[in-house]
Design an enzyme around this catalytic site. Structure first.
Site, PDB file in Angstrom:
ATOM      1  N   VAL A   1       0.838  -1.205   0.000  1.00  0.00           N
ATOM      2  CA  VAL A   1       0.000   0.000   0.000  1.00  0.00           C
ATOM      3  C   VAL A   1       0.875   1.258   0.000  1.00  0.00           C
ATOM      4  O   VAL A   1       0.621   2.213  -0.747  1.00  0.00           O
ATOM      5  CB  VAL A   1      -0.940  -0.002   1.239  1.00  0.00           C
ATOM      6  CG1 VAL A   1      -1.750   1.284   1.295  1.00  0.00           C
ATOM      7  CG2 VAL A   1      -1.866  -1.220   1.201  1.00  0.00           C
TER       8      VAL A   1
ATOM      9  N   THR B   1       1.331   1.175   7.843  1.00  0.00           N
ATOM     10  CA  THR B   1       1.775  -0.062   8.490  1.00  0.00           C
ATOM     11  C   THR B   1       0.547  -0.778   9.035  1.00  0.00           C
ATOM     12  O   THR B   1      -0.567  -0.265   8.972  1.00  0.00           O
ATOM     13  CB  THR B   1       2.693   0.227   9.694  1.00  0.00           C
ATOM     14  OG1 THR B   1       1.892   0.708  10.787  1.00  0.00           O
ATOM     15  CG2 THR B   1       3.739   1.259   9.368  1.00  0.00           C
ATOM     16  N   SER B   2       0.758  -1.964   9.618  1.00  0.00           N
ATOM     17  CA  SER B   2      -0.320  -2.557  10.398  1.00  0.00           C
ATOM     18  C   SER B   2       0.134  -2.630  11.856  1.00  0.00           C
ATOM     19  O   SER B   2      -0.248  -3.521  12.604  1.00  0.00           O
ATOM     20  CB  SER B   2      -0.682  -3.942   9.855  1.00  0.00           C
ATOM     21  OG  SER B   2       0.465  -4.753   9.845  1.00  0.00           O
TER      22      SER B   2
ATOM     23  N   LYS C   1      -6.084  -0.756  10.416  1.00  0.00           N
ATOM     24  CA  LYS C   1      -7.339  -0.952  11.165  1.00  0.00           C
ATOM     25  C   LYS C   1      -7.129  -0.997  12.674  1.00  0.00           C
ATOM     26  O   LYS C   1      -8.097  -0.917  13.431  1.00  0.00           O
ATOM     27  CB  LYS C   1      -7.978  -2.295  10.761  1.00  0.00           C
ATOM     28  CG  LYS C   1      -8.342  -2.374   9.308  1.00  0.00           C
ATOM     29  CD  LYS C   1      -8.281  -3.797   8.758  1.00  0.00           C
ATOM     30  CE  LYS C   1      -8.201  -3.749   7.253  1.00  0.00           C
ATOM     31  NZ  LYS C   1      -7.324  -4.714   6.653  1.00  0.00           N
TER      32      LYS C   1
ATOM     33  N   LEU D   1     -13.151   1.908  -1.570  1.00  0.00           N
ATOM     34  CA  LEU D   1     -14.603   2.095  -1.722  1.00  0.00           C
ATOM     35  C   LEU D   1     -15.127   3.070  -0.669  1.00  0.00           C
ATOM     36  O   LEU D   1     -14.668   3.059   0.475  1.00  0.00           O
ATOM     37  CB  LEU D   1     -15.345   0.760  -1.548  1.00  0.00           C
ATOM     38  CG  LEU D   1     -15.050  -0.352  -2.537  1.00  0.00           C
ATOM     39  CD1 LEU D   1     -15.815  -1.615  -2.122  1.00  0.00           C
ATOM     40  CD2 LEU D   1     -15.442   0.063  -3.944  1.00  0.00           C
TER      41      LEU D   1
ATOM     42  N   ASP E   1      -9.709 -10.077  10.341  1.00  0.00           N
ATOM     43  CA  ASP E   1      -9.713  -8.876   9.499  1.00  0.00           C
ATOM     44  C   ASP E   1     -11.150  -8.377   9.274  1.00  0.00           C
ATOM     45  O   ASP E   1     -11.427  -7.178   9.374  1.00  0.00           O
ATOM     46  CB  ASP E   1      -9.013  -9.179   8.167  1.00  0.00           C
ATOM     47  CG  ASP E   1      -8.979  -7.958   7.268  1.00  0.00           C
ATOM     48  OD1 ASP E   1      -8.242  -7.012   7.607  1.00  0.00           O
ATOM     49  OD2 ASP E   1      -9.712  -7.935   6.258  1.00  0.00           O
TER      50      ASP E   1
ATOM     51  N   LYS F   1     -13.109  -4.894  10.699  1.00  0.00           N
ATOM     52  CA  LYS F   1     -13.894  -3.964   9.861  1.00  0.00           C
ATOM     53  C   LYS F   1     -15.295  -3.780  10.433  1.00  0.00           C
ATOM     54  O   LYS F   1     -15.821  -2.653  10.468  1.00  0.00           O
ATOM     55  CB  LYS F   1     -13.943  -4.489   8.425  1.00  0.00           C
ATOM     56  CG  LYS F   1     -12.575  -4.409   7.741  1.00  0.00           C
ATOM     57  CD  LYS F   1     -12.568  -5.187   6.441  1.00  0.00           C
ATOM     58  CE  LYS F   1     -11.195  -5.077   5.779  1.00  0.00           C
ATOM     59  NZ  LYS F   1     -11.001  -6.062   4.722  1.00  0.00           N
TER      60      LYS F   1
ATOM     61  N   GLY G   1      -5.966  -4.830  -2.439  1.00  0.00           N
ATOM     62  CA  GLY G   1      -4.918  -4.571  -3.422  1.00  0.00           C
ATOM     63  C   GLY G   1      -4.288  -3.212  -3.153  1.00  0.00           C
ATOM     64  O   GLY G   1      -4.955  -2.308  -2.641  1.00  0.00           O
TER      65      GLY G   1
HETATM   66  P1  NHO Z   1       2.990  -4.632   3.895  1.00  0.00           P
HETATM   67  O1  NHO Z   1       3.219  -4.818   2.424  1.00  0.00           O
HETATM   68  O2  NHO Z   1       3.383  -5.691   4.834  1.00  0.00           O
HETATM   69  O3  NHO Z   1       3.737  -3.280   4.319  1.00  0.00           O
HETATM   70  C1  NHO Z   1       3.844  -2.833   5.636  1.00  0.00           C
HETATM   71  C2  NHO Z   1       4.958  -1.792   5.706  1.00  0.00           C
HETATM   72  O4  NHO Z   1       4.967  -1.222   7.030  1.00  0.00           O
HETATM   73  C3  NHO Z   1       6.361  -2.338   5.476  1.00  0.00           C
HETATM   74  O5  NHO Z   1       7.112  -1.371   4.745  1.00  0.00           O
HETATM   75  C4  NHO Z   1       6.935  -2.454   6.911  1.00  0.00           C
HETATM   76  O6  NHO Z   1       8.365  -2.340   6.945  1.00  0.00           O
HETATM   77  C5  NHO Z   1       6.306  -1.231   7.541  1.00  0.00           C
HETATM   78  N1  NHO Z   1       6.220  -1.259   8.997  1.00  0.00           N
HETATM   79  C6  NHO Z   1       5.619  -2.184   9.787  1.00  0.00           C
HETATM   80  N2  NHO Z   1       5.722  -1.824  11.082  1.00  0.00           N
HETATM   81  C7  NHO Z   1       6.383  -0.648  11.114  1.00  0.00           C
HETATM   82  C8  NHO Z   1       6.792   0.245  12.149  1.00  0.00           C
HETATM   83  N3  NHO Z   1       6.522   0.001  13.423  1.00  0.00           N
HETATM   84  N4  NHO Z   1       7.467   1.376  11.795  1.00  0.00           N
HETATM   85  C9  NHO Z   1       7.743   1.655  10.504  1.00  0.00           C
HETATM   86  N5  NHO Z   1       7.372   0.858   9.489  1.00  0.00           N
HETATM   87  C10 NHO Z   1       6.714  -0.282   9.781  1.00  0.00           C
HETATM   88  O7  NHO Z   1       1.425  -4.314   4.181  1.00  0.00           O
HETATM   89  P2  NHO Z   1       0.366  -3.637   3.179  1.00  0.00           P
HETATM   90  O8  NHO Z   1      -0.380  -4.654   2.411  1.00  0.00           O
HETATM   91  O9  NHO Z   1       1.018  -2.519   2.450  1.00  0.00           O
HETATM   92  O10 NHO Z   1      -0.684  -3.029   4.242  1.00  0.00           O
HETATM   93  C11 NHO Z   1      -0.409  -1.827   4.896  1.00  0.00           C
HETATM   94  C12 NHO Z   1      -1.601  -1.430   5.757  1.00  0.00           C
HETATM   95  O11 NHO Z   1      -2.736  -1.244   4.904  1.00  0.00           O
HETATM   96  C13 NHO Z   1      -2.025  -2.499   6.793  1.00  0.00           C
HETATM   97  O12 NHO Z   1      -2.459  -1.849   7.964  1.00  0.00           O
HETATM   98  C14 NHO Z   1      -3.191  -3.184   6.124  1.00  0.00           C
HETATM   99  O13 NHO Z   1      -4.123  -3.724   7.051  1.00  0.00           O
HETATM  100  C15 NHO Z   1      -3.812  -1.981   5.417  1.00  0.00           C
HETATM  101  N6  NHO Z   1      -4.700  -2.361   4.358  1.00  0.00           N
HETATM  102  C16 NHO Z   1      -4.248  -3.099   3.303  1.00  0.00           C
HETATM  103  C17 NHO Z   1      -5.143  -3.545   2.359  1.00  0.00           C
HETATM  104  C18 NHO Z   1      -4.632  -4.350   1.181  1.00  0.00           C
HETATM  105  O14 NHO Z   1      -5.387  -4.644   0.239  1.00  0.00           O
HETATM  106  N7  NHO Z   1      -3.350  -4.700   1.148  1.00  0.00           N
HETATM  107  C19 NHO Z   1      -6.518  -3.206   2.564  1.00  0.00           C
HETATM  108  C20 NHO Z   1      -6.899  -2.349   3.592  1.00  0.00           C
HETATM  109  C21 NHO Z   1      -5.972  -1.939   4.488  1.00  0.00           C
HETATM  110  O15 NHO Z   1      -8.749  -3.110   1.814  1.00  0.00           O
HETATM  111  C22 NHO Z   1      -7.630  -3.911   1.935  1.00  0.00           C
HETATM  112  C23 NHO Z   1      -7.915  -5.056   2.864  1.00  0.00           C
HETATM  113  O16 NHO Z   1      -8.698  -4.929   3.787  1.00  0.00           O
HETATM  114  C24 NHO Z   1      -7.121  -6.233   2.642  1.00  0.00           C
HETATM  115  C25 NHO Z   1      -7.652  -7.428   3.448  1.00  0.00           C
HETATM  116  N8  NHO Z   1      -6.585  -8.360   3.632  1.00  0.00           N
HETATM  117  C26 NHO Z   1      -8.761  -8.076   2.644  1.00  0.00           C
HETATM  118  O17 NHO Z   1      -9.857  -7.506   2.534  1.00  0.00           O
HETATM  119  O18 NHO Z   1      -8.498  -9.201   2.115  1.00  0.00           O
END
Ligand code: NHO
Length: 361
Positions: A16, A95-96, A119, A153, A222, A226, A342
């Protein structure tokens, strides 16, 4: 309007975060004023920033980050750094991380706005939720988290509009997980057939739909997160995402796996169990859904079967569908549908939130 630069700190540059940075670069070109100065960017291991808040080049930020020898600041230090910035500051938390989420009240109190798809803060303890919104109300700093439900969305903004315009939300239901949508649409499609469960799980991970650890999707947490967020916005003080029934799709035997990778390796041994669930649906199809009944204050998450003609059965790809039943909309719910996971679509919600915050601070 004042054209003071706005200082942007980005935490997290994964799926993201990278998409967000590329959208931020395009936004800065399309809307040069106010200038958006990227003054801090970090992953869990590396960071870039300078004491004079020099703007980091957006074109090469990701490469520069990989090459950087600086380590991230501890969150309190980051807040101190941003408080001294010569202009308003916004943290974009991609981040998460629970730690970062827990720092939102302190950030907001210090006048730093928050934009995030994370979240954790909004679905953690109810106290953290209250602390966040009280801190924002006191300081005037903004907090937006559209992508914490349904990726880009308009789910949260729609629900807020319904509530704030005085409509009465009676029920919210749908498919809230891009991963679960993708898995069931490809494993148990309308008309029969479909791939092996464990293969589809691996595909969902490779496509960037899953949470960093895919078990967080498969155990229902997850979706539970939500629903916690939406229930709270609809006025139910849900205590936590574990305070209502949630069906997990993690086999008991794999609950103790020490890593997501080990889990994925062992999952194929349980394909037969999922085949049985598919077969037991008969003429219907099985889908993973969530619902909030506001009147009875009941929230639940799990498998249900649907007639092939039902809109939930007919979803495609990783689409989400969210139906809002309200007094004003009567028996025909307001429905939001489209890609629910995505990097690009999730980042879109983050970028759109950033635009809203910049217009208000
Ligand atoms: P990644 O690819 O693991 O990236 C996380 C980044 O955060 C990495 O660069 C890591 O080094 C950094 N990081 C972690 N802890 C850190 C800290 N303490 N300090 C500094 N950096 C730190 O994760 P994503 O996929 O990029 O996700 C990032 C955030 O977006 C998460 O909170 C995730 O829940 C949220 N998110 C992602 C999606 C998605 O599609 N990938 C969605 C919503 C929110 O709508 C999507 C969704 O709900 C996906 C869900 N799995 C589904 O519906 O199936």
């Amino acid at each position: 309007k004042n054209a003071q630069p706005v200082f942007v700190a980005v935490i997290g540059a994964g799926g993201v975060g990278k998409s967000f940075l590329s959208q931020l670069r395009d936004l800065a070109i399309r809307r040069p004023s106010p200038q958006l100065k990227l003054c801090y960017i970090a992953t869990s291991r590396k960071a870039i920033y300078s004491d004079d808040y020099f703007a980091i080049e957006l074109d090469s930020a990701v490469q520069a980050l990989a090459a950087s020898s600086k380590t991230p600041r501890a969150v309190p230090d980051l807040l101190a750094y941003l408080t001294k910035a010569p202009g308003k500051a916004i943290i974009v938390d991609n981040t998460s991380s629970q730690d970062v989420a827990e720092a939102y009240p302190a950030a907001l109190k210090a006048g730093i706005s928050i934009v995030t798809p994370n979240k954790k803060a909004f679905s953690g303890s109810y106290k953290l939720w209250q602390d966040i919104f009280h801190a924002a109300a006191d300081s005037g700093a903004k907090v937006y988290h559209e992508s914490s439900v349904g990726a880009g969305l308009p789910v949260i903004s729609t629900l807020k509009d319904l509530v704030e315009t005085g409509d009465e939300v009676t029920k919210i239901e749908g498919v809230f997980s891009g991963t679960m949508s993708f898995l069931f649409n490809s494993f148990a499609p309308v008309g029969g057939g479909g791939g092996k469960w464990s293969d589809e799980v691996k595909k969902a991970k490779a496509l960037g739909y899953t949470e960093p650890d895919p078990r967080d999707d498969l155990n229902g947490l997850d979706v539970a997160r939500k629903l916690t967020i939406l229930a709270r916005l609809a006025g139910l003080p849900v205590e936590s995402p574990t305070s209502f029934p949630v069906e997990s799709l993690i086999p008991k035997e794999l609950e103790s796996c020490s890593s997501g990778d080990e889990f994925l390796e062992k999952l194929s041994a349980f394909d037969q169990k999922m085949e049985e669930k598919k077969a037991s649906a008969g003429d219907k199809v099985v889908r993973f859904v969530g619902s909030i009944d506001v009147a009875s204050k009941s929230v639940k998450v799990g498998l249900q079967t649907f007639d092939p003609s039902h809109p939930i059965a007919a979803l495609k790809g990783s689409d989400n569908i969210i139906s809002f039943y309200t007094k004003r909309y009567g028996s025909n719910p307001l429905i939001v549908q489209g890609a629910g996971a995505g990097g690009d679509v999730t980042a879109m919600g983050v970028t759109a939130d950033l635009i809203k915050v910049v217009a208000q601070i």
